[in-house]
Design a protein around this motif. Structure first.
Motif, mmCIF file in Angstrom:
data_model
loop_
_atom_site.group_PDB
_atom_site.id
_atom_site.type_symbol
_atom_site.label_atom_id
_atom_site.label_comp_id
_atom_site.label_asym_id
_atom_site.label_seq_id
_atom_site.Cartn_x
_atom_site.Cartn_y
_atom_site.Cartn_z
ATOM 1 N N GLY A 75 -2.516 -3.052 -3.805
ATOM 2 C CA GLY A 75 -2.023 -1.790 -3.257
ATOM 3 C C GLY A 75 -3.126 -0.951 -2.622
ATOM 4 N N MET A 76 -4.374 -1.283 -2.915
ATOM 5 C CA MET A 76 -5.505 -0.516 -2.386
ATOM 6 C C MET A 76 -5.915 -1.114 -1.045
ATOM 7 S SD MET A 76 -7.608 -0.051 -5.971
ATOM 8 C CE MET A 76 -8.612 1.375 -5.546
ATOM 9 N N GLY A 77 -5.082 -0.854 -0.020
ATOM 10 C CA GLY A 77 -5.312 -1.461 1.284
ATOM 11 C C GLY A 77 -5.262 -0.447 2.405
ATOM 12 N N ILE A 78 -5.850 -0.810 3.538
ATOM 13 C CA ILE A 78 -5.879 0.067 4.724
ATOM 14 C C ILE A 78 -5.694 -0.771 5.986
ATOM 15 C CG2 ILE A 78 -7.332 1.942 3.833
ATOM 16 C CD1 ILE A 78 -9.790 0.429 4.801
ATOM 17 N N ALA A 129 0.840 -1.207 0.000
ATOM 18 C CA ALA A 129 0.000 0.000 0.000
ATOM 19 C C ALA A 129 0.874 1.255 0.000
ATOM 20 C CB ALA A 129 -0.939 -0.001 1.201
ATOM 21 N N LYS A 130 1.975 1.219 0.754
ATOM 22 C CA LYS A 130 2.884 2.374 0.796
ATOM 23 C C LYS A 130 3.586 2.558 -0.550
ATOM 24 C CE LYS A 130 2.387 3.764 5.037
ATOM 25 N NZ LYS A 130 1.803 5.078 5.321
ATOM 26 N N MET A 131 3.991 1.435 -1.161
ATOM 27 C CA MET A 131 4.771 1.507 -2.401
ATOM 28 C C MET A 131 3.872 1.713 -3.630
ATOM 29 S SD MET A 131 7.885 1.070 -1.335
ATOM 30 C CE MET A 131 8.640 0.921 -2.944
ATOM 31 N N THR A 132 2.621 1.336 -3.553
ATOM 32 C CA THR A 132 1.612 1.236 -4.627
ATOM 33 C C THR A 132 1.875 0.013 -5.496
ATOM 34 O OG1 THR A 132 2.620 2.471 -6.464
ATOM 35 C CG2 THR A 132 1.427 3.749 -4.762
ATOM 36 N N PRO A 151 -3.419 -4.971 11.648
ATOM 37 C CA PRO A 151 -4.003 -5.933 10.709
ATOM 38 C C PRO A 151 -4.577 -5.197 9.499
ATOM 39 C CG PRO A 151 -4.620 -6.510 12.946
ATOM 40 C CD PRO A 151 -3.913 -5.179 13.018
ATOM 41 N N ARG A 152 -4.369 -5.757 8.305
ATOM 42 C CA ARG A 152 -4.708 -5.046 7.080
ATOM 43 C C ARG A 152 -5.875 -5.693 6.352
ATOM 44 N NH1 ARG A 152 -2.059 -0.283 6.354
ATOM 45 N NH2 ARG A 152 -2.430 -0.520 4.121
ATOM 46 N N VAL A 153 -6.576 -4.876 5.570
ATOM 47 C CA VAL A 153 -7.569 -5.371 4.615
ATOM 48 C C VAL A 153 -7.432 -4.540 3.344
ATOM 49 C CG1 VAL A 153 -9.332 -6.284 6.193
ATOM 50 C CG2 VAL A 153 -9.273 -3.824 5.710
ATOM 51 N N THR A 154 -7.828 -5.113 2.215
ATOM 52 C CA THR A 154 -7.862 -4.319 0.989
ATOM 53 C C THR A 154 -9.307 -3.918 0.711
ATOM 54 O OG1 THR A 154 -8.114 -6.263 -0.433
ATOM 55 C CG2 THR A 154 -5.864 -5.492 -0.001
ATOM 56 N N GLU A 171 -9.057 1.737 9.839
ATOM 57 C CA GLU A 171 -9.061 2.984 9.053
ATOM 58 C C GLU A 171 -10.238 3.023 8.068
ATOM 59 O OE1 GLU A 171 -4.164 3.410 8.910
ATOM 60 O OE2 GLU A 171 -5.264 2.822 7.124
ATOM 61 N N PRO A 172 -10.677 4.253 7.704
ATOM 62 C CA PRO A 172 -11.710 4.355 6.678
ATOM 63 C C PRO A 172 -11.126 4.208 5.275
ATOM 64 C CG PRO A 172 -11.115 6.531 7.458
ATOM 65 C CD PRO A 172 -10.309 5.559 8.276
ATOM 66 N N VAL A 173 -11.974 3.837 4.318
ATOM 67 C CA VAL A 173 -11.566 3.814 2.907
ATOM 68 C C VAL A 173 -11.198 5.240 2.513
ATOM 69 C CG1 VAL A 173 -12.386 3.401 0.548
ATOM 70 C CG2 VAL A 173 -13.060 1.847 2.403
ATOM 71 N N PRO A 174 -10.039 5.461 1.886
ATOM 72 C CA PRO A 174 -9.613 6.829 1.565
ATOM 73 C C PRO A 174 -10.436 7.470 0.450
ATOM 74 C CG PRO A 174 -8.049 5.236 0.685
ATOM 75 C CD PRO A 174 -9.054 4.459 1.477
ATOM 76 N N ASP A 175 -10.222 8.759 0.275
ATOM 77 C CA ASP A 175 -10.858 9.479 -0.832
ATOM 78 C C ASP A 175 -10.129 9.171 -2.137
ATOM 79 O OD1 ASP A 175 -12.720 10.692 0.825
ATOM 80 O OD2 ASP A 175 -11.358 12.355 1.306
ATOM 81 N N ALA A 176 -10.804 9.407 -3.255
ATOM 82 C CA ALA A 176 -10.198 9.175 -4.573
ATOM 83 C C ALA A 176 -9.014 10.110 -4.769
ATOM 84 C CB ALA A 176 -11.238 9.397 -5.658
ATOM 85 N N PRO A 177 -7.987 9.669 -5.491
ATOM 86 C CA PRO A 177 -6.856 10.559 -5.771
ATOM 87 C C PRO A 177 -7.290 11.725 -6.653
ATOM 88 C CG PRO A 177 -6.631 8.493 -6.996
ATOM 89 C CD PRO A 177 -7.826 8.343 -6.105
#
Lengths: 462, 197
Positions: free
Chosen positions: A295-298, A189-192, A286-289, A302-308
């Motif tokens: 790469g689309m993971g949080i 997720a950090k690297m994409t 602990p992570r989920v996508t 955490e909440p799902v992020p906003d669109a780029p």
């Protein structure tokens, strides 16, 4: 200037270098499965060639096999033909094959290491992008296409441009309830999803050193999901202790001699990498996508992020959320789960079953969840039984299946129906990966266990 | 398969999506064949066809205006994911000779080259302008010249050079593949094995 682990292994296998072109790399170990090899064998026949070094190739069908009734003929004639073609090709070209119901059969990235076929300092390829798994032993291991499979069969070499090097350090101690899968999903997720393309990664740092071999394999396995050609970890006592006595590893005095050489593989203190990144283990939860690439993971809280903000990125992001039926600003916790898959070359090893069992022990599977628990190999399944983990699973309402790639890519009957949500310990959440229209949330074995028990996405630490 | 590549002028199919993975290019359930042929019928299968099996009228490949185009234009990180060469076979079998993107995944890029499909990496600006040109006029053509390593947007005249190593360039222009090369150098391989032991 010193050399990196990667450079030491790669350079020792260069047969020649073509000016302004690729290098000719000698391959020590080649693994074959049924899906990416038939056209390569056909190519050999068309050119009138034999396999150049048959003792260096090992075959194990895994992608396209059912996970029950493996003692009976495969129902789907097209799948059956593909397995039979691998068996026939292995026989015709004199290759070792561990077929269905053979005690050594399993997912090639699981059965190879557990039998000592993967060794430090080796070059290793397979027509499968998760071949990066074997880098956990300090091997240069990467996935190749079928034309390249044919090259290896014909000449034990391939032509490859030499990748750049990247070191990813994870320092410090992991928090309780955080698994190797979470480390990998955090890094990706950090690297994409394309952030390490063109690089070969070395994982280092105290958090990586503290991992056992199963966990190291999980981390290296997912290297391709950020575009890296491979990922590797310097061999150390953890590696040597794991390998000692394994079926095809060197034995006795020869093993000790090999260890002396393997100890020299670690990157030199003054080695320089083309890129270097450091993460703090304490930042990982602990992570989920939530999307349609790994790469689309949080973090699970955490909440799902906003669109780029860029137009092209936004369009792809919106498309992914629409497919997954998730919304920006909301966490995934509490979403209803229909399927749980524990298995694959990412999380189908004994450690993963131990972790899953540690959560479900004394609890009951949620009645609305269909769970597929698929050991990565017969050896893993035998160990599950020897340790009594199977009893814990049975009491909690789960059943064990037979080994194979299964629902990771759903080539076999283990398909998630359209629209259903699966929490999966596998490696890819691409659209339709687990069946047309299936929605996949990638996670580690503890998050998968918590989903299977509660029927909704749940923090296993709660 | 070994079709030589020299100069190609063609219309383009614009697939303005990032991170197109090989599972989208060819879903796993179509990988059960033991031959290299016929994968073009399932190229982008689950975007191209509705669950009923009917062509999806909203998917760009089904638009009649792009019929016969030999160039696919795609968003960045094209071909990520699985190493399946079936993805490159599907692209070639459908009739594409080149793919233009600002960024390719490694393994898929190699697979395209090994199947005489030319991956052309352009700058993000060039890519954005090309998408805009095609949107304004779907008959927009590009010209790809392998010898000079240039790609031209014929609507705007903008040209860019692209990278390819001279070995692969020769392979594509002469119709040779890596196995031809390796077999011709087998004595080197035996010498390497001897020296190592």
């Amino acid at each position: 200037m010193g050399k990196t682990l990667f450079d030491k292994v790669w350079d020792a296998h260069v047969v020649s270098a073509i000016a302004d072109g690729p290098q000719q790399l000698y391959i020590d170990r080649h693994y074959c499965h049924e899906v990416t090899t038939p056209q390569a064998f056909e190519g050999l026949r068309r050119r009138g060639l034999k396999v150049f070094r048959p003792e260096r190739t090992v075959c194990s069908p895994d992608h396209n096999i059912p996970t029950e009734h493996q003692d009976q003929p495969i129902e789907d004639p097209v799948s059956r033909n593909q397995i039979e073609t691998l068996v026939a090709n292995a026989k015709e070209f004199g290759l070792t094959l561990y077929g269905l119901m053979n005690p050594l059969n399993g997912i090639i990235h699981v059965m190879g290491p557990e039998n000592g076929l993967t060794l430090p300092g080796a070059t290793l390829v397979c027509g499968d992008s998760h071949t990066s798994t074997h880098g956990a032993f300090g091997a240069v291991a990467f996935g190749i296409g079928t034309s390249e499979v044919e090259m290896v069969l014909a000449t034990q070499c391939i032509l490859q441009p030499k990748p750049k090097t990247m070191r990813i350090n994870v320092e410090g101690e992991l928090r309780p309830g955080v698994t190797a899968k979470d480390i990998a999903l955090y890094i990706i997720a950090k690297m994409t999803t394309g952030g390490a393309t063109g690089y070969f990664v070395e994982y280092a740092g105290s958090a990586i050193r503290a991992l056992n071999m199963e966990e190291r394999m999980t981390v290296c396995n997912l290297s391709i999901e950020m575009g890296a050609r491979g990922g590797m970890i310097a061999p150390d006592d953890t590696t040597f202790d794991y390998l000692r006595g394994r079926r095809f590893a060197p034995q006795g005095a020869e093993f000790d001699k090999a260890v002396e050489e393997w100890r020299k593989l670690a990157s030199d203190a003054d080695a320089e990498f083309d890129a270097e990144v450091t993460f703090d283990a304490a930042d990982i939860e602990p992570r989920v996508t939530f999307g349609t690439n790994p790469g689309m993971g949080i973090g699970i809280s955490e909440p799902v992020p906003d669109a780029p903000s860029d137009a092209a990125g936004r369009e792809s992001f919106v498309k992914a959320l629409a497919y997954m039926q998730f919304e920006s600003g909301k966490p995934l916790l509490g979403n209803k789960v229909d399927y749980v898959f524990l298995g694959s070359c990412t999380n189908g090893r004994i450690e993963d079953f131990r972790a899953f069992a540690s959560y479900v022990k004394g609890r009951k599977k949620h009645p609305d969840v269909t769970a597929w628990l698929v050991p990565g190999s017969w050896s893993v399944r035998r160990q599950i039984e020897e340790e009594g983990i199977d009893k814990i699973l049975t009491e909690a309402g789960f059943e064990l299946r037979q080994p194979g790639c299964s629902a990771c890519l759903a080539m076999n009957p283990d398909k998630v129906p359209a629209g259903k949500l699966a929490v999966s310990t596998s490696n890819r959440n691409f659209e339709g990966r687990q069946g047309p229209g299936a929605r996949t949330v990638l996670a580690g074995p503890l998050v998968a266990a918590a989903a299977a028990i509660n029927g909704v996405i749940t923090d296993p630490r709660a | 398969m070994k079709e030589k590549f020299t100069v190609l002028t063609s219309t383009c199919v614009p697939l303005n999506v990032e991170n197109v993975d090989t599972d989208q290019i060819i879903p796993a359930r179509f990988l059960k064949s033991t031959s290299r042929e016929g994968f073009g019928d399932h190229l982008f299968n689950d975007w191209r066809f509705l669950p009923s099996g009917e062509p999806n009228p909203d998917f760009i490949l089904n638009s009649p205006v792009f019929k016969g185009a030999k160039v696919l234009v795609a968003g960045k990180n094209f071909g990520c994911g699985s190493s399946r060469e079936h993805a490159a076979w599907a692209i070639a079998d459908y009739g594409f000779r080149a793919v233009i993107s600002s960024f390719f995944a490694d393994i898929h890029r190699n697979n395209e080259l090994n199947n005489f499909v030319l991956p052309v990496t352009v700058s993000p600006d060039f890519l954005a302008e090309l998408f805009a040109s095609i949107e304004a006029d779907p008959t927009t053509e590009v010209t790809i010249d392998l010898a000079s390593q240039t790609v031209t947007n014929n609507a705007t005249g903008r040209a860019e050079t692209f990278a390819i190593n001279s070995y692969k360039k020769e392979c594509l222009s002469e119709g040779l593949d890596d196995i031809d090369y390796l077999i011709a150098h087998k004595s080197d391989i035996e010498a390497f094995e001897l020296a190592r032991n």
